[in-house]
Structures are given as C-alpha cells and as structure tokens.
Design a protein around this motif. Structure first.
Motif, PDB file in Angstrom:
ATOM      1  N   LYS A  66      42.978  34.073  38.305  1.00 37.06           N
ATOM      2  CA  LYS A  66      42.707  32.638  38.319  1.00 37.06           C
ATOM      3  C   LYS A  66      41.906  32.258  39.567  1.00 37.06           C
ATOM      4  O   LYS A  66      40.941  31.491  39.497  1.00 37.06           O
ATOM      5  CB  LYS A  66      44.055  31.893  38.286  1.00 37.06           C
ATOM      6  CG  LYS A  66      43.948  30.405  38.053  1.00 37.06           C
ATOM      7  CD  LYS A  66      45.310  29.858  37.569  1.00 37.06           C
ATOM      8  CE  LYS A  66      45.311  28.336  37.600  1.00 37.06           C
ATOM      9  NZ  LYS A  66      45.815  27.792  38.870  1.00 37.06           N
ATOM     10  N   ALA A 118      46.843  34.838  46.508  1.00 31.30           N
ATOM     11  CA  ALA A 118      46.747  34.791  45.054  1.00 31.30           C
ATOM     12  C   ALA A 118      47.220  36.113  44.441  1.00 31.30           C
ATOM     13  O   ALA A 118      47.944  36.131  43.439  1.00 31.30           O
ATOM     14  CB  ALA A 118      45.307  34.484  44.633  1.00 31.30           C
ATOM     15  N   ALA A 178      48.302  35.639  40.833  1.00 30.63           N
ATOM     16  CA  ALA A 178      47.330  34.643  40.368  1.00 30.63           C
ATOM     17  C   ALA A 178      45.907  35.012  40.784  1.00 30.63           C
ATOM     18  O   ALA A 178      45.040  34.144  40.915  1.00 30.63           O
ATOM     19  CB  ALA A 178      47.698  33.266  40.912  1.00 30.63           C
TER      20      ALA A 178
END
Ligand code: ADP
Ligand code: MG
Length: 189
Positions: free
Chosen positions: A93, A85, A90
């Motif tokens: 998130k 991630a 990301a």
C-alpha cells in the motif's frame, strides 16, 4: 497537495556564477520538465551547501506549475516510512502511495547509511516507479559510493541499474554557498 519542500527557492534566485561547475543551459532544459514527462531520473550530486536542495526545490516548483504532482521527502524519512509500512504489513500500500506523484524528490541520500533491509525496501520503490514516475535524488555521495551507502553492493547495483537507465547525473563541485555567504559577511575567516 503533496510537495512539503523545506524552503521556497526558484531557479531565478540561483547564482550560476557562484557555481561554475553547473551548465545553466542544462538546468534550464531540465526546467522544461520533459524528463519528468518521460519518467526519467535526475541525480544532483555534490558536497553540502552547493545548492542541490535549492535546485531540487526549484525544479519541483516548476513541475507543479506544469501541473505535475510532486512529493518532496528526505531519504531518512522515506526509509523510515517504508520500514514502518513493512513492519505493519502495509508495504504494498505504501509503495502504491509513493508511486502516485509524477515526480518524487528524495533529498539527502547518503548522509545516513542504510540498514540492509532498507536497501531492499528502497529497491522495491525504485522498481515500482521505474519508467513510470520521475525521481530526483540529491546526494553528497558519488554513484561509486552507493554500495557503502546502501550497505549492500548487490542491491545497490540493482538500484543504480534502474535509476541510471534513463537518467541525467549532475555533479556539482566547489565550496559551500552557505560558508561563502558567512565568509563574505566576515563571520568566518
Ligand atoms: P545542499 O542541498 O547542496 O546542501 P542547499 O541547496 O541547501 O545546499 O544550499 C544552501 C543554501 O545556500 C540555500 O539557502 C540555498 O538557497 C543557497 N544556495 C546554494 N547555492 C546557491 C547559489 N548558487 N545561488 C544562490 N543560492 C544558493
Ligand atoms: Mg540539501
């Protein structure tokens, strides 16, 4: 819908006589899930085969019966997920997603050493969940060894500071139950 336990185990199937280092009353109290409601931490520490995952799964299933969202993940998978991630931009998130379950069970911390960046990522997860979501960690390492597990004593201290603030630490001693079963059936001397 999360969970993903490696096997099905219940507290009733746990042989407390085989594990005299455990206080059955304390485990039964944990099965009330009050600590989960409070967003506390539970650490189950001890050598391989002493029932850490069995207890973690049993407590997780109990939490589900009490309508808590539970996610079970190994430390290795968790760290790989966070690293990916992070690489994909990301991370935020992913941290949000991992903060949703009321109980996050992180199994087998310490079997593999973390890379330096992994310790930072793990720290961010612990910070995000701090005092909101409960964490159950199983590890074959004592808390004193976490500096070397995380490969970074400063980050390890910051992680432990949060994890230990509202926590129960249970250290299981004794021989592997797996080997005990083998010994009994004559497969081991
Ligand atoms: P750990 O996670 O500490 O390495 P596990 O929880 O995976 O150990 O236990 C290994 C196996 O032995 C599992 O199948 C588990 O159900 C069983 N086991 C371990 N301790 C006990 C116990 N005290 N009573 C019943 N089964 C046990
Ligand atoms: Mg285990």
């Amino acid at each position: 819908k999360l969970a993903q336990f490696p096997f099905v185990r219940e507290l009733d199937g746990f042989d407390f006589e085989a594990q005299p280092s455990l206080d059955q009353g304390q485990i039964r109290e944990l099965a009330t899930c009050r600590w989960i409601a409070h967003g506390d931490t539970l650490m189950l520490l001890g050598p391989p085969g002493t029932g850490k995952t069995h207890l973690a799964v049993s407590l997780g299933r109990e939490a589900i019966r009490q309508n808590y969202n539970v996610q079970f993940i190994t430390a290795a998978t968790l760290v790989a997920m966070l690293a990916k991630a992070h690489a994909d931009g990301a991370l935020d998130k992913q941290l949000t997603t991992l903060s949703r379950p009321k109980l996050l069970i992180i199994d087998e911390l310490g079997y593999l050493p973390f890379e330096a960046n992994a310790a930072h990522l793990f720290f961010q997860l612990v910070s995000r969940r701090y005092e909101k979501g409960a964490i159950l960690i199983t590890s074959n390492r004592s808390v004193g060894e976490w500096g070397s597990v995380f490969g970074d004593p400063v980050v390890a201290t910051a992680i432990l500071d949060r994890l230990l603030h509202h926590s129960t630490v249970i250290t299981i001693r004794g021989d592997s139950y797996r080997l005990r079963e083998k010994r009994r059936s004559g497969l081991l001397q």
